[in-house]
Design a protein around this motif. Structure first.
Motif, PDB file in Angstrom:
ATOM      1  N   PRO A 281      99.176 -22.562   1.072  1.00 17.58           N
ATOM      2  CA  PRO A 281     100.306 -22.295   0.187  1.00 17.58           C
ATOM      3  C   PRO A 281     100.241 -20.859  -0.344  1.00 17.58           C
ATOM      4  CG  PRO A 281      98.761 -23.783  -0.875  1.00 17.58           C
ATOM      5  CD  PRO A 281      98.231 -23.500   0.484  1.00 17.58           C
ATOM      6  N   VAL A 282     101.362 -20.202  -0.332  1.00 14.04           N
ATOM      7  CA  VAL A 282     101.406 -18.802  -0.738  1.00 14.04           C
ATOM      8  C   VAL A 282     102.165 -18.689  -2.055  1.00 14.04           C
ATOM      9  CG1 VAL A 282     102.497 -16.633  -0.137  1.00 14.04           C
ATOM     10  CG2 VAL A 282     101.208 -17.883   1.580  1.00 14.04           C
ATOM     11  N   PRO A 283     101.616 -17.982  -3.025  1.00  6.07           N
ATOM     12  CA  PRO A 283     102.293 -17.900  -4.329  1.00  6.07           C
ATOM     13  C   PRO A 283     103.517 -17.002  -4.287  1.00  6.07           C
ATOM     14  CG  PRO A 283     100.264 -16.643  -4.371  1.00  6.07           C
ATOM     15  CD  PRO A 283     100.336 -17.282  -3.025  1.00  6.07           C
TER      16      PRO A 283
ATOM     17  N   MET B 173      95.183 -40.190   3.536  1.00  2.00           N
ATOM     18  CA  MET B 173      95.896 -41.462   3.567  1.00  2.00           C
ATOM     19  C   MET B 173      95.825 -42.162   2.227  1.00  2.00           C
ATOM     20  SD  MET B 173      95.402 -42.823   7.409  1.00  2.00           S
ATOM     21  CE  MET B 173      94.757 -44.339   6.943  1.00  2.00           C
ATOM     22  N   ASP B 200      92.266 -31.217   2.199  1.00  2.00           N
ATOM     23  CA  ASP B 200      92.224 -30.032   3.049  1.00  2.00           C
ATOM     24  C   ASP B 200      93.605 -29.390   3.144  1.00  2.00           C
ATOM     25  OD1 ASP B 200      89.553 -29.888   3.974  1.00  2.00           O
ATOM     26  OD2 ASP B 200      89.911 -31.760   5.027  1.00  2.00           O
ATOM     27  N   VAL B 201      93.616 -28.121   3.523  1.00  6.00           N
ATOM     28  CA  VAL B 201      94.909 -27.418   3.554  1.00  6.00           C
ATOM     29  C   VAL B 201      95.936 -28.074   4.450  1.00  6.00           C
ATOM     30  CG1 VAL B 201      94.548 -25.063   2.789  1.00  6.00           C
ATOM     31  CG2 VAL B 201      93.831 -25.710   5.072  1.00  6.00           C
ATOM     32  N   THR B 202      95.522 -28.543   5.616  1.00  8.71           N
ATOM     33  CA  THR B 202      96.524 -29.119   6.514  1.00  8.71           C
ATOM     34  C   THR B 202      97.094 -30.402   5.916  1.00  8.71           C
ATOM     35  OG1 THR B 202      94.753 -30.233   7.698  1.00  8.71           O
ATOM     36  CG2 THR B 202      95.511 -28.182   8.607  1.00  8.71           C
ATOM     37  N   GLN B 204      97.056 -31.054   2.700  1.00  6.34           N
ATOM     38  CA  GLN B 204      97.781 -30.619   1.510  1.00  6.34           C
ATOM     39  C   GLN B 204      99.220 -30.283   1.863  1.00  6.34           C
ATOM     40  OE1 GLN B 204      96.171 -27.917  -1.572  1.00  6.34           O
ATOM     41  NE2 GLN B 204      97.425 -26.375  -0.635  1.00  6.34           N
ATOM     42  N   ALA B 205      99.397 -29.559   2.959  1.00  7.73           N
ATOM     43  CA  ALA B 205     100.746 -29.198   3.381  1.00  7.73           C
ATOM     44  C   ALA B 205     101.565 -30.456   3.666  1.00  7.73           C
ATOM     45  CB  ALA B 205     100.689 -28.309   4.619  1.00  7.73           C
ATOM     46  N   GLN B 206     100.945 -31.449   4.280  1.00  4.24           N
ATOM     47  CA  GLN B 206     101.663 -32.710   4.551  1.00  4.24           C
ATOM     48  C   GLN B 206     102.090 -33.387   3.260  1.00  4.24           C
ATOM     49  OE1 GLN B 206      99.000 -35.183   6.772  1.00  4.24           O
ATOM     50  NE2 GLN B 206      98.817 -33.772   8.483  1.00  4.24           N
ATOM     51  N   LEU B 208     102.464 -32.086   0.209  1.00  6.98           N
ATOM     52  CA  LEU B 208     103.478 -31.329  -0.526  1.00  6.98           C
ATOM     53  C   LEU B 208     104.853 -31.551   0.099  1.00  6.98           C
ATOM     54  CD1 LEU B 208     101.677 -27.949  -1.305  1.00  6.98           C
ATOM     55  CD2 LEU B 208     101.962 -29.949  -2.756  1.00  6.98           C
ATOM     56  N   ASP B 209     104.913 -31.557   1.435  1.00  5.19           N
ATOM     57  CA  ASP B 209     106.180 -31.832   2.108  1.00  5.19           C
ATOM     58  C   ASP B 209     106.689 -33.217   1.763  1.00  5.19           C
ATOM     59  OD1 ASP B 209     106.176 -29.414   3.297  1.00  5.19           O
ATOM     60  OD2 ASP B 209     106.562 -30.174   5.321  1.00  5.19           O
ATOM     61  N   GLY B 230      99.698 -21.168  -5.599  1.00 12.95           N
ATOM     62  CA  GLY B 230     100.353 -21.335  -4.307  1.00 12.95           C
ATOM     63  C   GLY B 230     101.089 -22.660  -4.234  1.00 12.95           C
ATOM     64  N   GLU B 234     105.263 -23.497  -3.939  1.00  8.84           N
ATOM     65  CA  GLU B 234     105.860 -24.304  -2.879  1.00  8.84           C
ATOM     66  C   GLU B 234     106.844 -25.333  -3.438  1.00  8.84           C
ATOM     67  OE1 GLU B 234     105.024 -24.672   0.555  1.00  8.84           O
ATOM     68  OE2 GLU B 234     103.810 -22.859   0.531  1.00  8.84           O
ATOM     69  N   LEU B 235     106.540 -25.853  -4.619  1.00 11.56           N
ATOM     70  CA  LEU B 235     107.297 -27.012  -5.075  1.00 11.56           C
ATOM     71  C   LEU B 235     108.214 -26.772  -6.270  1.00 11.56           C
ATOM     72  CD1 LEU B 235     104.862 -30.061  -4.992  1.00 11.56           C
ATOM     73  CD2 LEU B 235     106.777 -29.597  -3.502  1.00 11.56           C
TER      74      LEU B 235
END
Lengths: 369, 353
Positions: A281-283, B173, B200-202, B204-206, B208-209, B230, B234-235
């Motif tokens: 994530p990028v700020p 999960m 983990d980042v990957t 985390q991205a899931q 957040l989406d 960050g 995103e949100l």
């Protein structure tokens, strides 16, 4: 180098690269393996093994910082424990300053402990709550029977000062310190015997953002001052980018890509590296609309039963038949950029620019330093 | 949406769905009074996301637990007002709040392994959450609903996984299952307390989406609490920065990242390495460490760590700065004159970010 290259090939290739960089590596790891046997069932028989680290090779040159990134469960911490010989490898070789330390006994390892130290992730559980800071940081002196010029107390106080702590806090207990200060105590302890190499396992991930920056800067200063070599294990890609000279990306017990920092972050060749980078994530709120994110689906497969061929193929959008049958070797692209993929990204055309094939990248590296 | 700075008059009929007014949560401990939250106000409309950012101990989690009515210890002293959809929660009967909790407002906790009961299956826990608020629903219907929710949050083979225990799920999960549990009653307010910190980042991205998609689908108001700028970028539509139990800055996400007003926000932005910028030689950390909430520094709580405290002529040590509107919708609590802040930011801070 061709696809038929076996795992032995990786070793020789690593050596070739090292000769190019002239200096003898401080640490050289060849085909390192750690399989944890899984016992169970009626007869307590062996039911396979968790292949935590499954054949990795790399080297660390004196004075440089190698960053290791990967998701949880990829074996990066196990690797750190193997390199410091807190755990014994089940295969492969670890050489420190040319000496094979893979299977040294605890007694023969002891003198080497002076040279390789580790900083742990959790500053709350890595310090004995019943010991004062003085005892904790002074322990390496006593254990190694190292004579200090003005006594252990003075040496410890110097170390505390070096790490940005108040030397008067010699008699305090860990609970009296904040997380960032505790991590500094851990660092002071690791540096007590002037090690040549420090393995830092997630040194800042338990800390607040503002404190993280303090500790990152401290590690940086100490490296400059004491000429340390770091192996920094972290999951935070932006922190790793900040601290490392070279970066290795691990996935399910294997190194999938290893390259100079600039090369890796600018031209990631492995799809997994790409996915990792795009997930950070990028700020910047405006970027969320225009950025293209590669969303990996599912979870990391179990290291008990890793996928055949390329281990990333089950989550890879470029996977083809060959990925399931043949394991891609860690092959060199250019300038020390090694990647284990049958279809590395950006190889036609786009890769050439700004990536002079050959030794180092003087322009990029200089700009970065 | 954030409106108005602190006003004591209550906006009972206000458009906002959640409205917090001068919330104070203090804990009486043996060492003294811990002022975890000390006068926080904000508003949030349906379908919007508020990001609360701050370091550990800044009071962000205590605020959210306060909204959920989870501070029930005798030592907690809560004052102020929390209006949720026209209903005041601080003075309400615990029983009344209990009926809202889980139904109108739900929470996603940081660590799904400790937040879920290890003894019950994931399905049983989701079913319980549903049936508590839908007593008329049959067990079968509740189970169908649980499977439906697990499918919605992207758990493969939900009809089988529903009977698994939390330890049989991976970290990502489990977090999905917890989101399913939180959303099973279609809450109109969802509080996510560090929902991705343990991931983990990957993954985390899931997640957040997923939160973003679900918000679009259900139109709930979301509060996301995190220390990661960050993640809020995103949100969040609006961002509130907390320090020492108080809000030091809040505003729309875009302006807050482009023109941060408070030196603490500058510090946060400067201390994180960023992938989208050229590599910096050194990070610019905030000196010192976060304050103790028992002895909050006098005046501006940030003054011992603030590099510009000297420039306020001593006011930062004595007067507590008020949260004032700088540009429409953007508030900051700082003694430095706005023009001076803008100059410092443009000349000294922005080039280093």
């Amino acid at each position: 180098m061709t696809d038929t290259q076996s795992s032995q090939g990786k070793g020789t290739q690593g050596t070739a690269r090292l000769r190019k960089s002239a200096a003898q590596p401080l640490l050289r790891v060849t085909d390192l393996e750690r399989h944890f046997p899984v016992k169970g069932g009626l007869l307590r028989g062996n039911r396979g093994a968790v292949r935590a680290v499954d054949g990795i090779s790399f080297s660390v040159n004196p004075g440089e910082t190698l960053g290791v990134v990967g998701e949880s469960g990829c074996g990066k911490s196990t690797m750190g424990r193997l390199v410091t010989r807190l755990d014994e490898p089940t295969g492969g070789k670890v050489e420190f300053e040319g000496q094979d330390i893979t299977h040294l006994s605890a007694g023969r390892l002891r003198p080497l402990r002076k040279d390789i130290q580790i900083i742990f992730q959790d500053p709350y559980s890595s310090l004995n709550p019943r010991h004062t800071v003085g005892t904790i940081v002074g322990a390496p002196f006593r254990l190694q029977k190292v004579a200090t010029e003005h006594g252990v107390k003075r040496a410890v106080q110097d170390l505390l000062e070096l790490c940005g702590l108040n030397p008067e806090h010699y008699n305090r207990y860990p609970h009296e310190f904040s997380g960032g200060q505790r991590q500094r105590i851990g660092i002071a302890r690791a540096l007590a015997l002037k090690p040549k190499m420090v393995v830092a396992d997630e040194p800042v991930s338990a800390l607040d953002v503002s404190i993280q920056a303090q500790v990152v800067n401290l590690l940086d200063d100490l490296q400059r001052e004491l000429g340390l070599t770091y192996l920094i294990i972290a999951h935070d890609l932006s922190v790793v980018r900040h601290v490392s000279d070279r970066v290795a990306v691990m996935y399910l017990g294997k190194i999938v890509e290893i390259a100079d920092r600039e090369a890796l972050y600018r031209n990631p060749a492995h799809p997994y590296t790409n996915a990792l980078l795009s997930a950070v994530p990028v700020p910047d709120p405006r970027r969320k609309e225009r950025r293209e994110r590669i969303l990996l689906t599912g979870d990391v497969p179990s290291p008990l039963n890793p996928p055949s061929g390329c281990r990333f193929r089950t989550r890879c959008w470029k996977a083809q038949e060959v990925c399931a049958t043949t394991e891609p070797p860690l092959a060199e692209l250019a300038g020390g950029h090694q990647v284990a993929c049958h279809f590395p990204e950006g190889q036609e055309g786009s890769e050439g620019q700004g990536r002079p094939a050959g030794e180092g990248e003087p322009t990029d590296a200089a700009a970065a330093e | 949406m954030i409106v108005e700075p602190v006003t004591d008059s209550v906006a009972e009929g206000s458009a906002s769905f959640l409205s917090v007014r001068d919330l104070r949560i203090h804990f009486d401990t043996d060492d003294g009074l811990v002022k975890s939250v000390d006068g926080v106000s904000f508003d949030l409309a349906r379908g919007k996301t508020l990001g609360i950012v701050g370091e550990s101990g800044s009071g962000k989690s205590v605020t959210s637990m306060g909204i959920m009515g989870l501070h029930r210890s005798k030592r907690a002293r809560i004052s102020g007002e929390i209006w949720l959809d026209g209903q005041e929660l601080v003075a309400a009967q615990p029983d009344q709040v209990r009926r809202l909790r889980g139904r109108s407002m739900a929470m996603i906790f940081q660590d799904p392994l400790t937040a879920m009961h290890p003894y019950y299956t994931v399905g049983a826990q989701i079913i319980e959450a549903y049936r508590v608020h839908h007593p008329e629903a049959s067990k079968k219907a509740a189970r169908t609903r649980a499977i439906e929710m697990l499918a919605r949050v992207g758990i493969p083979q939900p009809d089988r996984r529903v009977d698994d225990y939390p330890h049989q799920f991976s970290g990502g999960m489990r977090q999905r299952a917890m989101i399913a549990m939180a959303l099973v009653n279609d809450p109109s307010l969802l509080i996510a307390d560090e929902p991705t910190t343990a991931l983990d980042v990957t993954v985390q991205a899931q997640i957040l989406d997923l939160i973003r998609d679900l918000q679009e689908e259900f139109g709930s108001a979301v509060i996301i609490i995190t220390h990661d700028l960050g993640v809020v970028a995103e949100l969040a539509d609006d961002i509130m920065v907390m320090y020492g139990g108080r809000c030091v800055e809040r505003g729309p996400a875009a302006t807050l990242f482009d023109n941060p007003e408070h030196p603490y926000t500058w510090g946060l932005l400067g201390s994180m390495p960023r992938l989208d910028r050229e590599l910096q030689d050194r990070l610019v950390p905030v000196k010192g460490s976060p304050p103790s909430l028992i002895n909050v520094p006098s005046g501006c709580a940030f003054h011992p760590r603030c590099p510009y405290a000297e420039q306020t002529g001593g006011r930062s040590m004595t007067d507590r700065p008020v949260l004032a509107e700088v540009t429409p919708g953007h508030h900051a609590a700082c003694h430095l004159p706005a023009a001076e802040r803008h100059r410092i930011f443009a000349e000294e801070i922005a080039p280093r970010l």
